[in-house]
Write an enzyme that holds these catalytic residues in place. Structure first.
Site, mmCIF file in Angstrom:
data_model
loop_
_atom_site.group_PDB
_atom_site.id
_atom_site.type_symbol
_atom_site.label_atom_id
_atom_site.label_comp_id
_atom_site.label_asym_id
_atom_site.label_seq_id
_atom_site.Cartn_x
_atom_site.Cartn_y
_atom_site.Cartn_z
ATOM 1 N N ARG A 17 0.802 -1.220 0.000
ATOM 2 C CA ARG A 17 0.000 0.000 0.000
ATOM 3 C C ARG A 17 0.843 1.283 0.000
ATOM 4 O O ARG A 17 0.356 2.357 -0.276
ATOM 5 C CB ARG A 17 -0.961 -0.019 1.213
ATOM 6 C CG ARG A 17 -2.046 -1.065 1.080
ATOM 7 C CD ARG A 17 -2.738 -1.357 2.407
ATOM 8 N NE ARG A 17 -1.940 -2.245 3.272
ATOM 9 C CZ ARG A 17 -2.350 -2.744 4.431
ATOM 10 N NH1 ARG A 17 -3.559 -2.432 4.893
ATOM 11 N NH2 ARG A 17 -1.580 -3.536 5.151
ATOM 12 N N GLU A 155 -10.032 -9.320 11.293
ATOM 13 C CA GLU A 155 -9.489 -8.396 10.290
ATOM 14 C C GLU A 155 -10.610 -7.721 9.521
ATOM 15 O O GLU A 155 -11.682 -8.309 9.307
ATOM 16 C CB GLU A 155 -8.572 -9.159 9.324
ATOM 17 C CG GLU A 155 -7.297 -9.627 9.966
ATOM 18 C CD GLU A 155 -6.554 -8.506 10.669
ATOM 19 O OE1 GLU A 155 -6.032 -7.612 9.997
ATOM 20 O OE2 GLU A 155 -6.525 -8.509 11.914
ATOM 21 N N ASN A 228 0.363 2.178 6.876
ATOM 22 C CA ASN A 228 0.138 1.281 5.747
ATOM 23 C C ASN A 228 0.321 1.990 4.408
ATOM 24 O O ASN A 228 0.793 1.400 3.454
ATOM 25 C CB ASN A 228 -1.259 0.672 5.817
ATOM 26 C CG ASN A 228 -1.353 -0.321 6.973
ATOM 27 O OD1 ASN A 228 -0.362 -0.945 7.345
ATOM 28 N ND2 ASN A 228 -2.534 -0.451 7.547
HETATM 29 C C1 UD1 Z 1 -2.042 -5.856 11.281
HETATM 30 C C2 UD1 Z 1 -3.013 -6.742 12.070
HETATM 31 C C3 UD1 Z 1 -4.239 -5.907 12.449
HETATM 32 C C4 UD1 Z 1 -3.797 -4.689 13.248
HETATM 33 C C5 UD1 Z 1 -2.735 -3.873 12.495
HETATM 34 C C6 UD1 Z 1 -2.158 -2.820 13.420
HETATM 35 C C7 UD1 Z 1 -2.777 -9.028 11.276
HETATM 36 C C8 UD1 Z 1 -3.353 -10.078 10.418
HETATM 37 N N1 UD1 Z 1 -3.414 -7.862 11.283
HETATM 38 O O1 UD1 Z 1 -2.728 -5.488 10.083
HETATM 39 O O2 UD1 Z 1 -5.134 -6.683 13.220
HETATM 40 O O3 UD1 Z 1 -4.930 -3.881 13.539
HETATM 41 O O4 UD1 Z 1 -1.649 -4.725 12.062
HETATM 42 O O5 UD1 Z 1 -1.325 -1.920 12.766
HETATM 43 O O6 UD1 Z 1 -1.796 -9.256 11.946
HETATM 44 N N2 UD1 Z 1 4.562 -8.636 8.114
HETATM 45 C C9 UD1 Z 1 5.521 -9.618 8.039
HETATM 46 N N3 UD1 Z 1 5.246 -10.753 7.332
HETATM 47 C C10 UD1 Z 1 4.044 -10.943 6.710
HETATM 48 C C11 UD1 Z 1 3.086 -9.937 6.808
HETATM 49 C C12 UD1 Z 1 3.372 -8.790 7.516
HETATM 50 O O7 UD1 Z 1 6.608 -9.499 8.597
HETATM 51 O O8 UD1 Z 1 3.885 -12.007 6.095
HETATM 52 C C13 UD1 Z 1 4.880 -7.416 8.851
HETATM 53 C C14 UD1 Z 1 4.779 -6.167 7.981
HETATM 54 O O9 UD1 Z 1 6.022 -5.904 7.369
HETATM 55 C C15 UD1 Z 1 4.342 -5.119 8.983
HETATM 56 C C16 UD1 Z 1 3.596 -5.898 10.053
HETATM 57 O O10 UD1 Z 1 3.941 -7.250 9.878
HETATM 58 O O11 UD1 Z 1 5.445 -4.460 9.564
HETATM 59 C C17 UD1 Z 1 2.092 -5.720 9.936
HETATM 60 O O12 UD1 Z 1 1.691 -6.126 8.627
HETATM 61 P P1 UD1 Z 1 0.584 -5.331 7.811
HETATM 62 O O13 UD1 Z 1 0.411 -6.005 6.508
HETATM 63 O O14 UD1 Z 1 0.881 -3.902 7.813
HETATM 64 O O15 UD1 Z 1 -0.701 -5.647 8.695
HETATM 65 P P2 UD1 Z 1 -1.996 -4.769 8.844
HETATM 66 O O16 UD1 Z 1 -2.855 -4.977 7.664
HETATM 67 O O17 UD1 Z 1 -1.654 -3.397 9.214
HETATM 68 CA CA CA Z 2 0.203 -2.206 9.215
#
Ligand code: UD1
Ligand code: CA
Length: 456
Positions: A17, A155, A228
């Site tokens: 995003r 989610e 995001n």
């Molecule tokens: C996530 C949470 C959501 C919360 C929000 C808070 C989940 C499924 N959702 O959503 O409930 O309200 O954060 O900000 O956890 N990342 C990895 N590996 C992956 C996916 C993500 O390391 O496979 C890391 C990303 O780099 C990021 C963090 O995890 O730093 C959060 O991932 P992101 O995709 O931003 O999750 P949100 O949709 O914000």
């Molecule tokens: Ca996030």
């Protein structure tokens, strides 16, 4: 050191995003990249080990943080936040560990400390940090049972209208127990959801069903903003800037228009300094007492002593002595050192140059690789010709010297104390102290020129 605690930072996601060629955690906020903000928060809780889960463009991140005491874990391809934590299993040694996303940069250490404390007391598997926001769009919603007990995090992509209207959100920060039960719950996560990912949030549901989950509701939601996209980044900038400026105002600094003033969090400002609108202060800056800065000024990694005035100017890596006056429209580049009560005026540029106490360069000058003594006067249009196309050469101007308008000083060259250089001179040889040097074509005057032209 908090020997019972490890920290796992999740930073492997694609950051889709952001629509960027750079990893999300390397984007800047208040002049510092997101991951650095998170690491500062982590430093505040003194964990045993800091584990960073990387995947997408991991080498760029590792390069940016080379030399730091971090344990890297690879998650490639990123298959969800639950999968990311699973990848860190072998790296976690402590009995408890905190998981935080790499994109929640304003999280205060105190929130993590309280979360850990609650977790240790409760002896649960999972403790999750939550907060209430006016607009929960994009976040996981926190569900509670009739008695208020935590039941699940859902989610947004998987939520119906009713759940979407919930305003308590998951901050993405957890304290977890390094227990076999926890890892087996993570092993059993399924991607049967709208995004086809292994959600860490599902762990909350599993632990809640075992009666082993609780939430800590944090009162200041603005500290838990997740980045995001670039709108979130701009909002976080606003929050951070507002917080910095409020701190300055409470410490005795006048900020005329806080909404149009930008100050990095590391900046130190003395009492009774006034900051006018359109001022940007970045990096490591300090300003003394009673300064007046702005309007329309950019200052990066620079220092001002007490009582300095800077208007409509750009300063980078500059040091300015007490009661000096800079601008309007001056440009002080790295290595500019301005003496006490000195004056740098309209369209004057200094680079790697010092201007002595009380010296003046009031108009249209370039001063590079030079030292200028106290009380010297640099006329309008004076130029140090410091570059011969291959190398840079120094110019030394003594105390009390007077450099006339439109003088070119061809470096290397030295002008002695109290010497005078006539306007329009091109100076290629040293001028001794107290001497007058004039180096320009002698003026020719032909009387009655007009009459002679009419005769021929
Ligand atoms: C996530 C949470 C959501 C919360 C929000 C808070 C989940 C499924 N959702 O959503 O409930 O309200 O954060 O900000 O956890 N990342 C990895 N590996 C992956 C996916 C993500 O390391 O496979 C890391 C990303 O780099 C990021 C963090 O995890 O730093 C959060 O991932 P992101 O995709 O931003 O999750 P949100 O949709 O914000
Ligand atoms: Ca996030």
């Amino acid at each position: 050191m908090n020997s019972g605690l490890d920290v796992v930072i999740l930073a492997a996601g694609k950051g889709t995003r952001m629509r960027s060629q750079y990893p999300k955690v390397l984007h800047h906020l208040g002049g510092t990249c997101l991951l650095e903000h998170v690491l500062r928060t982590v430093a505040g809780v003194h964990p045993q080990r800091t584990i960073v889960v990387l995947g997408h463009k991991q080498h760029q991140v590792q390069e940016a943080f080379s030399g730091r005491e971090l344990v890297y874990v690879t998650q490639d391809p990123p298959a969800g936040t639950g999968h990311a934590v699973r990848c860190a299993k072998a790296a976690v040694h402590a009995p408890q560990f905190v998981v935080l996303p790499g994109d929640v940069p304003l999280l205060p250490p105190q929130a993590v400390e309280e979360l850990v404390e609650q977790h240790k007391k409760s002896r649960n598997l999972v403790t999750v940090l939550t907060t209430e926001v006016a607009d929960p769009t994009g976040y996981g919603r926190v569900l509670r049972g009739a008695g208020g007990q935590l039941t699940a995090v859902v989610e947004e992509a998987d939520a119906g209208e009713e759940v979407r209207s919930v305003r308590e959100i998951n901050a993405g920060v957890y304290c977890l127990s390094n227990a076999p039960q926890l890892w087996s719950a993570l092993d059993e996560l399924s991607p049967a959801n709208a995004q086809g990912e292994l959600y860490l949030t599902e762990l909350v549901r599993v632990a809640a069903e075992l009666g082993a989950a609780s939430a800590l509701l944090w009162p200041r939601s603005e500290e838990l903003i997740g980045i995001n996209d670039r709108r979130d980044l701009a909002q976080a900038e606003r929050i951070l800037n507002q917080r910095t400026i409020e701190k300055l105002m409470l410490s005795g600094v006048t900020v005329v228009d806080p909404e149009h003033t930008y100050v990095s969090p590391q900046t130190l400002v003395g009492q009774d300094t006034v900051v006018f609108p359109g001022t940007h202060i970045h990096g490591e800056c300090w300003l003394g007492r009673g300064c007046r800065i702005g309007p329309g000024t950019q200052m990066i990694d620079s220092q001002l002593e007490d009582g300095v005035t800077v208007e409509w100017s750009v300063l980078q890596g500059a040091q300015v002595g007490a009661e000096a006056h800079i601008g309007p429209y001056a440009h002080l580049r790295p290595g500019a050192r301005i003496g006490k009560r000195a004056r740098v005026g309209n369209f004057v540029e200094l680079k790697a140059a010092s201007l002595g106490d009380g010296a003046k360069a009031g108009h249209l000058a370039y001063i590079g690789d030079a030292t200028i003594g106290a009380g010297a006067n640099i006329g309008a249009g004076a130029i140090t010709c410091n570059y011969d196309g291959t190398s840079k050469h120094p110019t030394h101007i003594g105390a009390g010297a007077f450099i006339g308008s439109n003088v070119a000083l061809v470096a290397p060259v030295t002008i002695g104390d109290h010497a005078v250089v006539g306007a329009g001179s091109v100076i290629t040889q040293d001028v001794p102290p107290g001497a007058l040097a004039v180096a320009r074509a002698t003026q020719v005057v032909k009387p009655s020129w007009k009459d002679r032209r009419e005769v021929t």
